[in-house]
Enzyme design. Structure first.
Site, PDB file in Angstrom:
ATOM      1  N   ARG A 131      -4.265   0.636  -2.013  1.00 28.14           N
ATOM      2  CA  ARG A 131      -3.648  -0.688  -2.034  1.00 28.14           C
ATOM      3  C   ARG A 131      -3.147  -1.036  -3.428  1.00 28.14           C
ATOM      4  O   ARG A 131      -3.769  -0.689  -4.427  1.00 28.14           O
ATOM      5  CB  ARG A 131      -4.636  -1.736  -1.529  1.00 28.14           C
ATOM      6  N   GLN A 140       0.823  -1.212   0.000  1.00 27.54           N
ATOM      7  CA  GLN A 140       0.000   0.000   0.000  1.00 27.54           C
ATOM      8  C   GLN A 140       0.852   1.254   0.000  1.00 27.54           C
ATOM      9  O   GLN A 140       2.054   1.229   0.263  1.00 27.54           O
ATOM     10  CB  GLN A 140      -0.920  -0.001   1.219  1.00 27.54           C
ATOM     11  N   GLU A 194       3.425   7.768   8.268  1.00 26.22           N
ATOM     12  CA  GLU A 194       3.582   6.868   9.410  1.00 26.22           C
ATOM     13  C   GLU A 194       5.042   6.536   9.630  1.00 26.22           C
ATOM     14  O   GLU A 194       5.881   6.645   8.724  1.00 26.22           O
ATOM     15  CB  GLU A 194       2.758   5.588   9.233  1.00 26.22           C
TER      16      GLU A 194
END
EC number: 5.3.1.8
Length: 420
Positions: free
Chosen positions: A283, A98, A135
């Site tokens: 994705r 992803q 992230e």
């Protein structure tokens, strides 16, 4: 300053032992447990535990008093929403491949899908919210991942090392243009191959990977990864895409930052993950979930080279330190350009019981991952934090000090908002 009760997400790729063992529950769990969420995500918010044992959703607390919980600056910048989500990630099997959008891409995509009246919980919805999702993942155990596009010259060497009749033309394609544009062309070609072509090419590639591993070739680790993915997803174009990515093995304490557009796949291991409080995922494959190829190609960043691995910057929690004191050496900060979050690690070796001040810079979550911790506020309030437990520190609370409860090795992770 209140303890948190956190939600466990039971995804199929999770471990039946890691999170239960961390939380002191019976092992193995009846079902896989993949993630432990700490934060105010609407899908599964943490609950704060009051002095009398009563609980209240952290999401409700933040919504009722955003300035008191987040601070004026943070509440204003993020619309009264806690901008980060902290997790324990326990991967027994590979996740999906992803990438995540930038802030501008997320805002545009969300507006477009809202105008098209696609339900936010629809399986084909790419942008359930209008925010970015950078992230950072920090290993607690040896942690394996694919992340970012490998230098094309190394990928050409890999493709030639496992060359098959069907694969040869693709190595030539990248060799003719060994740069991000060439990677985009090859990646696009592979993920849009007709299923019949995939069914012919993938067995060739897997057979060649088996041979390379048996011969202990230069790319044995990469080939083992392709074989693992091919066994789980034998007809998936994501197996071919995995040939293009950096294969990483992180030791405990090492981290990688995944900014917008970084194509990645977590393979196996346990980690602390901090990310923006968003659900926007594009994705690529290795999943039965929705794959939107045109939108994926708009989001993926084809910049290439080695993926930077961080060990944490030594210094004070709230900035680099000019000193060399013992307390400084306990602190590691993982620097990124993400405005939504910052992750720090504080670690005491066995026999060290020194106290460290945690500066008051806004909303914080402290997560104990080894040993036990005493958290003391400047007003005298105290909370004991055991392994697997976490505590919420609102912006309005006084600053705190932390020290180990005993002489054993102790580790705590600290999640805060980025620069608000």
């Amino acid at each position: 300053m209140e303890l948190l009760r956190n939600a466990v997400r039971p995804y199929a790729w999770g471990s039946r032992t890691t999170i239960p063992e961390l939380l002191g529950r019976p092992v193995p769990a009846p079902h896989p447990e993949a993630e432990l969420w700490m934060g105010a995500h609407p899908g599964d918010p943490s609950h704060v535990i009051g002095p009398d044992g009563t609980e209240r959703s952290l999401l409700e607390l933040v919504e009722a008093d955003p300035v008191g919980q987040l601070g004026k600056s943070c509440a204003g910048r993020w619309g009264g929403r806690l901008p980060f989500l902290l997790k324990i990630l326990a991967a027994e099997e590979p996740l999906s491949m992803q990438a995540h959008p930038s802030a501008a891409q997320a805002a545009e995509g969300y507006k477009r899908e809202e105008s098209a009246r696609i339900p936010r919980d629809a399986s084909n919805r790419n942008y359930p919210d209008p925010t970015a999702k950078p992230e950072l993942v920090c290993a607690l155990t040896e942690f394996h991942a694919l992340a970012g596009f490998r230098d094309p010259e190394r990928t050409i060497a890999l493709l030639k090392a496992i060359e098959t009749p069907g694969l040869a033309k693709y190595a030539v394609l990248l060799e003719a243009q060994p740069d991000p544009a060439g990677l985009r062309a090859l990646f696009t070609t592979w993920i849009t191959l007709p299923q019949a072509a995939l069914d012919e090419l993938l067995p060739e590639v897997l057979d060649s990977c088996v041979k390379h591993v048996r011969e202990r070739g230069e790319f044995s680790v990469e080939c083992r990864t392709i074989l693992e993915l091919g066994e789980s997803h034998p007809r998936d174009a994501g197996v071919l895409a995995a040939l293009l990515l950096n294969r990483l093995t992180l030791s405990a304490g090492e981290a990688i930052y995944l900014p917008a557009g970084n194509l990645h796949l977590y393979l196996h291991g346990t980690a602390v993950e901090i990310l923006a409080n968003s659900d926007n995922i594009l994705r690529c494959g290795l999943t039965p979930k929705h794959v939107d190829v045109p939108e994926l190609l708009r989001v993926v960043d084809f910049a290439c080279g080695e993926m930077p691995v961080q060990s944490g910057e030594r210094g004070s929690v709230d900035g680099p330190s000019a000193g060399k004191s013992a307390s400084d050496r306990r602190l590691s900060v993982y620097r990124t350009d993400a405005p939504e979050f910052e992750l720090s690690r504080i670690e005491w070796e066995a026999g060290d019981d020194g106290e460290i001040a945690v500066h008051d810079v806004g909303p914080q979550i402290l997560l104990c991952t080894a040993g036990g911790l005493l958290v003391t506020a400047d007003d005298g309030e105290q909370v004991e934090l055991r392994r697997g437990q976490s505590v919420w520190l609102p912006a309005a609370d006084p600053a705190v000090r932390v020290r180990p409860l005993s002489g054993e090795r102790t580790q705590v992770f600290r999640a805060t908002a980025g620069t608000c």
